[in-house]
Scaffold this motif. Structure first.
Motif, PDB file in Angstrom:
ATOM      1  N   ILE A  49      -1.972  -4.324   2.924  1.00  0.00           N
ATOM      2  CA  ILE A  49      -3.404  -4.523   3.161  1.00  0.00           C
ATOM      3  C   ILE A  49      -3.888  -5.656   2.271  1.00  0.00           C
ATOM      4  O   ILE A  49      -3.725  -5.600   1.045  1.00  0.00           O
ATOM      5  CB  ILE A  49      -4.222  -3.251   2.864  1.00  0.00           C
TER       6      ILE A  49
ATOM      7  N   THR B 113      -4.282  -6.063   7.893  1.00  0.00           N
ATOM      8  CA  THR B 113      -3.269  -5.049   7.608  1.00  0.00           C
ATOM      9  C   THR B 113      -2.012  -5.334   8.425  1.00  0.00           C
ATOM     10  O   THR B 113      -2.084  -5.794   9.563  1.00  0.00           O
ATOM     11  CB  THR B 113      -3.757  -3.627   7.932  1.00  0.00           C
TER      12      THR B 113
ATOM     13  N   HIS C 194       0.821  -1.214   0.000  1.00  0.00           N
ATOM     14  CA  HIS C 194       0.000   0.000   0.000  1.00  0.00           C
ATOM     15  C   HIS C 194       0.855   1.264   0.000  1.00  0.00           C
ATOM     16  O   HIS C 194       0.640   2.157  -0.819  1.00  0.00           O
ATOM     17  CB  HIS C 194      -0.935   0.000   1.212  1.00  0.00           C
TER      18      HIS C 194
ATOM     19  N   GLU D 279       3.101  -0.352   4.775  1.00  0.00           N
ATOM     20  CA  GLU D 279       1.761  -0.857   5.065  1.00  0.00           C
ATOM     21  C   GLU D 279       1.342  -1.847   3.980  1.00  0.00           C
ATOM     22  O   GLU D 279       1.450  -1.560   2.788  1.00  0.00           O
ATOM     23  CB  GLU D 279       0.754   0.293   5.124  1.00  0.00           C
TER      24      GLU D 279
END
Length: 240
Positions: free
Chosen positions: A158, A215, A149, A156
Motif C-alpha cells: 500500500i 495498492t 503491509h 499486499e
C-alpha cells in the motif's frame, strides 16, 4: 448541532460513494503460485550464504547470514551442532526450490536445496514478511519496504500520499496515472500471472503534490525475484 452532524455524515457518504465509483482496478486471477525454482545466487540476494559441512554430525547443506560463518568454523544454533567445510558459490546441476505456505495465520517461506538426483534438503523456514523485508532492505528497495503491509500466499503493498478527498473520475486522470494503470496490467500479465492493482486519485494539493492511494496484491513467491521486485520498486518510485 444535530443538523450539522447529519450534513457531515451525508457528505462523507457521498465522498465514499464517489470514491467507490472512481477506484480503478486491474486484476488477473487464477491459481496462486506457491513455489518456484530459483538460481543459487538468489540466496545472496536474500542475505544468506549456502554452506556445506556437517549438521548434527551428518553431511548436509545449510545456510547462515551472509558473511557470518567461515570455512572451518564449528558452532551450535538452536541446540544443533554445525561444522562448516566450505561456502558454496557454485553447485553444478543443483537448484533451489522455494515454497510459500500459510502457517499459524501467516505466510511462511521454506527454501530447499535440490540435488541433481532430485532429493530435497530443507535449508530454512522463515516468516515470509521477515524474509521479504530483509531482502528489500538489502537491495535498497525503500519504496517496497515502506509499502509492505502483509504477507500470506499473496503480499499486499500500500502506497498513499496526501489527504483523502474527492476522487477524480477516469476521464480526468492525468496521463501519469493512466500510464500507471497500463503498467500495472503489464506486470500482472507478463510477470506474475495473477494479482490485483487498484488506484484512487484525489488530485493535487495546494503545493502541486499528487494525492492518491495505490495498492498491489501479488503472489508472494514472485516478489523474491530480483528483476520483478526491482521493476515494482521503480513503478512505486515513479508515482511520487
Amino acid at each position: 448541532m444535530g443538523g450539522d452532524t447529519v450534513a457531515e455524515g451525508n457528505r462523507q457518504l457521498a465522498l465514499q460513494h464517489e470514491r467507490a465509483l472512481n477506484t480503478f482496478v486491474r486484476e488477473i486471477w487464477g491459481p496462486i503460485p506457491e513455489e518456484r525454482e530459483v538460481r543459487l545466487k538468489s540466496l545472496k540476494a536474500w542475505g544468506f550464504d549456502l554452506l556445506q559441512g556437517l549438521r548434527g554430525g551428518q553431511a548436509a547443506f545449510f545456510v547462515a547470514e551472509a558473511g557470518r560463518r567461515q570455512a572451518g568454523e564449528q558452532y551450535e544454533e538452536e541446540g544443533e551442532s554445525y561444522a562448516v567445510h566450505r561456502i558454496v558459490d557454485e553447485l553444478r546441476g543443483a537448484t533451489l526450490r522455494i515454497r510459500v505456505d500459510l502457517e499459524d495465520r501467516r505466510g511462511v517461506i521454506r527454501a530447499y536445496h535440490r540435488s541433481p538426483e532430485g532429493q530435497d534438503t530443507l535449508l530454512f523456514t522463515l516468516p515470509a514478511g521477515e524474509l521479504l523485508l530483509a531482502f528489500f532492505r538489502k537491495r535498497g528497495f525503500g519504496k517496497l519496504s515502506q509499502a509492505f503491509h502483509s504477507s500470506g500466499l499473496t503480499t499486499e503493498l500500500i502506497q498513499a500520499r496526501g489527504q483523502v478527498g474527492r476522487a477524480v473520475p477516469f476521464d480526468q486522470l492525468p496521463a501519469k496515472w493512466r500510464r500507471a494503470l497500463r503498467e500495472a496490467h503489464d506486470v500482472l500479465r507478463d510477470r506474475t500471472g495473477v494479482g490485483r492493482f487498484s488506484l484512487v486519485y484525489f488530485g493535487q494539493n495546494k503545493d502541486g503534490d499528487d494525492r492518491y492511494i495505490v495498492t498491489w496484491l501479488l503472489p508472494t513467491i514472485h516478489l523474491f525475484d530480483v528483476d520483478t521486485a526491482e521493476h515494482l520498486e521503480g513503478l512505486l518510485a515513479a508515482l511520487d
